[in-house]
Design a protein around this motif. Structure first.
Motif, short mmCIF file in Angstrom:
data_model
loop_
_atom_site.label_atom_id
_atom_site.label_comp_id
_atom_site.label_asym_id
_atom_site.label_seq_id
_atom_site.Cartn_x
_atom_site.Cartn_y
_atom_site.Cartn_z
N PRO A 1 0.83 -1.20 0.00
CA PRO A 1 0.00 0.00 0.00
C PRO A 1 0.87 1.25 0.00
CG PRO A 1 0.11 -0.91 2.20
CD PRO A 1 0.81 -1.89 1.29
N PRO A 2 0.30 2.40 -0.35
CA PRO A 2 1.07 3.65 -0.25
C PRO A 2 1.62 3.82 1.17
CG PRO A 2 -1.00 4.01 -1.43
CD PRO A 2 -1.05 2.61 -0.87
N GLY A 3 2.89 4.13 1.26
CA GLY A 3 3.51 4.27 2.57
C GLY A 3 4.12 3.00 3.10
N GLY A 4 3.88 1.88 2.42
CA GLY A 4 4.48 0.61 2.83
C GLY A 4 3.71 -0.11 3.91
N ALA A 5 4.28 -1.22 4.36
CA ALA A 5 3.64 -2.04 5.39
C ALA A 5 3.72 -1.35 6.75
CB ALA A 5 4.30 -3.41 5.46
N HIS A 6 2.74 -1.62 7.59
CA HIS A 6 2.74 -1.06 8.95
C HIS A 6 3.96 -1.59 9.70
CE1 HIS A 6 1.43 -0.09 13.01
NE2 HIS A 6 0.49 0.67 12.48
N PRO A 7 4.70 -0.73 10.40
CA PRO A 7 5.94 -1.18 11.05
C PRO A 7 5.74 -2.23 12.13
CG PRO A 7 5.38 1.07 11.71
CD PRO A 7 4.48 0.72 10.58
N ASP A 8 4.55 -2.29 12.72
CA ASP A 8 4.32 -3.25 13.81
C ASP A 8 4.17 -4.69 13.30
OD1 ASP A 8 4.47 -1.20 15.58
OD2 ASP A 8 2.31 -1.05 15.96
N ILE A 9 4.03 -4.87 11.99
CA ILE A 9 3.85 -6.22 11.45
C ILE A 9 5.16 -7.00 11.48
CG2 ILE A 9 3.23 -7.54 9.39
CD1 ILE A 9 1.34 -5.30 8.63
N GLY A 10 6.28 -6.31 11.28
CA GLY A 10 7.58 -6.97 11.34
C GLY A 10 7.88 -7.83 10.13
N ARG A 11 7.47 -7.40 8.94
CA ARG A 11 7.70 -8.17 7.72
C ARG A 11 9.14 -8.02 7.24
NH1 ARG A 11 3.45 -10.73 4.44
NH2 ARG A 11 4.47 -9.79 2.66
N ALA A 12 9.67 -9.09 6.67
CA ALA A 12 10.97 -9.04 6.00
C ALA A 12 10.76 -8.53 4.58
CB ALA A 12 11.60 -10.43 5.98
N PRO A 13 11.58 -7.60 4.10
CA PRO A 13 11.37 -7.03 2.76
C PRO A 13 11.33 -8.08 1.66
CG PRO A 13 12.96 -5.72 3.98
CD PRO A 13 12.69 -6.94 4.82
N GLU A 14 12.09 -9.17 1.80
CA GLU A 14 12.09 -10.19 0.73
C GLU A 14 10.75 -10.90 0.60
OE1 GLU A 14 14.22 -12.18 4.32
OE2 GLU A 14 14.11 -10.19 3.39
N ASP A 15 9.90 -10.79 1.61
CA ASP A 15 8.59 -11.44 1.55
C ASP A 15 7.59 -10.64 0.72
OD1 ASP A 15 9.40 -13.56 3.10
OD2 ASP A 15 8.61 -12.75 4.97
N ASP A 16 7.88 -9.38 0.46
CA ASP A 16 6.87 -8.50 -0.12
C ASP A 16 6.69 -8.66 -1.62
OD1 ASP A 16 6.33 -7.51 2.38
OD2 ASP A 16 7.69 -5.80 2.20
N ARG A 17 7.42 -9.57 -2.25
CA ARG A 17 7.18 -9.91 -3.65
C ARG A 17 6.50 -11.27 -3.80
NH1 ARG A 17 11.92 -10.77 -6.36
NH2 ARG A 17 10.71 -10.80 -8.30
N ILE A 18 6.25 -11.96 -2.69
CA ILE A 18 5.75 -13.33 -2.75
C ILE A 18 4.24 -13.34 -2.53
CG2 ILE A 18 5.90 -15.65 -1.78
CD1 ILE A 18 8.80 -14.88 -0.96
N CYS A 19 3.53 -13.76 -3.54
CA CYS A 19 2.07 -13.79 -3.52
C CYS A 19 1.52 -15.11 -2.99
CB CYS A 19 1.58 -13.53 -4.95
SG CYS A 19 -0.20 -13.66 -5.19
N HIS A 20 2.20 -16.21 -3.31
CA HIS A 20 1.71 -17.54 -2.98
C HIS A 20 2.91 -18.48 -2.95
CE1 HIS A 20 -1.00 -21.12 -3.26
NE2 HIS A 20 0.00 -21.62 -3.97
N ALA A 21 2.83 -19.49 -2.10
CA ALA A 21 3.92 -20.49 -2.06
C ALA A 21 3.38 -21.85 -1.74
CB ALA A 21 4.97 -20.09 -1.03
N ALA A 22 4.01 -22.86 -2.32
CA ALA A 22 3.77 -24.27 -1.97
C ALA A 22 4.91 -24.73 -1.10
CB ALA A 22 3.67 -25.11 -3.23
N LEU A 23 4.58 -25.27 0.08
CA LEU A 23 5.59 -25.67 1.06
C LEU A 23 5.66 -27.19 1.20
CD1 LEU A 23 4.76 -23.19 3.98
CD2 LEU A 23 6.06 -22.76 1.88
N GLU A 24 6.86 -27.67 1.39
CA GLU A 24 7.08 -29.07 1.78
C GLU A 24 7.71 -29.07 3.17
OE1 GLU A 24 8.99 -31.71 -0.90
OE2 GLU A 24 7.46 -31.45 -2.45
N VAL A 25 7.13 -29.86 4.06
CA VAL A 25 7.50 -29.81 5.47
C VAL A 25 7.74 -31.23 5.96
CG1 VAL A 25 6.72 -29.13 7.78
CG2 VAL A 25 6.08 -27.74 5.80
N ARG A 26 8.85 -31.43 6.67
CA ARG A 26 9.18 -32.75 7.21
C ARG A 26 9.65 -32.61 8.64
NH1 ARG A 26 12.75 -34.63 1.91
NH2 ARG A 26 11.20 -33.94 0.41
N PRO A 27 9.45 -33.62 9.46
CA PRO A 27 9.99 -33.54 10.83
C PRO A 27 11.51 -33.37 10.80
CG PRO A 27 8.45 -35.37 10.61
CD PRO A 27 8.71 -34.87 9.23
N ALA A 28 12.01 -32.45 11.60
CA ALA A 28 13.46 -32.21 11.63
C ALA A 28 14.16 -33.32 12.43
CB ALA A 28 13.73 -30.85 12.27
#
Length: 304
Positions: free
Chosen positions: A277-304
């Motif tokens: 949005p104009p002015g960017g993300a609200h500072p209290d959200i704590g988003r990483a800038p690299e996340d702001d181009r990602i619209c959707h993701a498919a994740l694979e998750v396994r027990p560590a």
């Protein structure tokens, strides 16, 4: 060109993706908030076609192949077919229980915060017929008189509630856990308990497959990041059916890691520029800038 192993496959966000109704974003937001403030139960809105979950639930393309592809992916990873499965936030897609049974899956667990599964038996019979047309053998539903009968015939059970509802699932018993655009709707304070509960029930060698949307649900961009948690996590947004937790991909992956999983994005839809949005993300959200181009993701998750 295929990226190196372990890196996600990135694709551009299609034009008009998740754009919603043709109206200014602020108008849609105002209307949704106003409707949400009315003393109308969520089920009543869905009955008239608003705030529905699982759009296109009976689309033939959604009945068999998505579930079959997840089972195939588990087999590729584990070298055997999955048995017990858990779907998080299925909405109306509980109706695929006959397909799961036809694929040899079971027990089948469904976890949702509310009961949005069809009570009419016709959708389950349509799903069973879709499985039959795909060359599978679904359970015989001819003697079923209720949804409970159908789920019993499919060795399936619907759990309604938060992470605590997973206490009904034996520890280390679930081979395959999956969700379709559900994790973004989990409240921030409930995500860690949910992932901890998923870690408890996931079998050694188990696999999680999760599709996560990161865009706002009114226009397909990131306009919802304008608002801080003080407003966005409040009752007005929840009542309007607009809530998504504003977390980015890196935060979701970190939450899985904190719960004892190894998680990665296998595919991503990426904007060329952040749709903030104009002015960017609200500072209290704590988003990483690299996340702001990602619209959707498919994740694979396994027990560590």
């Amino acid at each position: 060109m295929t990226p190196p192993a372990g890196l996600p496959v990135d694709r551009p966000v299609p034009a008009g993706y998740a754009a919603g109704a043709r109206a200014p974003w602020w108008v849609k937001l105002t209307v949704k908030l106003a409707l949400g403030a009315l003393p109308v139960p969520a089920g009543a809105w869905r009955a008239i076609g608003l705030r529905r979950h699982s759009f296109g639930a009976l689309d033939p393309d959604r009945l068999v192949e998505p579930l079959a592809s997840r089972a195939r992916r588990f087999e590729e990873v584990a070298g055997r077919a999955p048995r017990a499965v858990l779907e998080v936030g299925p909405g109306a897609m509980v109706l695929r229980a006959p397909v799961a049974a036809a694929l040899g899956l079971g027990p089948v667990w469904y976890l949702d915060v509310e009961d949005s599964a069809p009570r009419d038996l016709a959708p389950y019979r349509i799903a069973a017929e879709a499985a039959r047309k795909a060359g599978l053998v679904p359970p015989d539903l001819s003697g079923c008189a209720s949804r409970a009968d159908v789920l019993a015939a499919c060795n399936a059970r619907l759990l309604v509630g938060g992470p605590e509802a997973l206490a009904a699932v034996p520890a280390g018993s679930v081979d395959l856990v999956f969700s379709e655009v559900a994790l973004e709707h989990v409240r921030r304070d409930a995500l860690a308990p949910l992932l901890a509960a998923l870690r408890r029930v996931t079998a050694p060698g188990g696999l999680g497959l999760h599709a996560v949307d990161f865009h706002d649900h009114l226009g397909g961009g990131l306009r919802h990041l304008r608002f801080g948690p003080a407003f966005w996590d409040g009752r007005a947004v929840a009542r309007a059916g607009l809530y998504c937790n504003q977390l980015g991909l890196s935060q979701i992956l970190a939450a899985f890691a904190a719960a004892g999983f190894s998680a990665r994005a296998s595919q991503r839809l990426v904007w060329p520029l952040p749709q903030l949005p104009p002015g960017g993300a609200h500072p209290d959200i704590g988003r990483a800038p690299e996340d702001d181009r990602i619209c959707h993701a498919a994740l694979e998750v396994r027990p560590a």
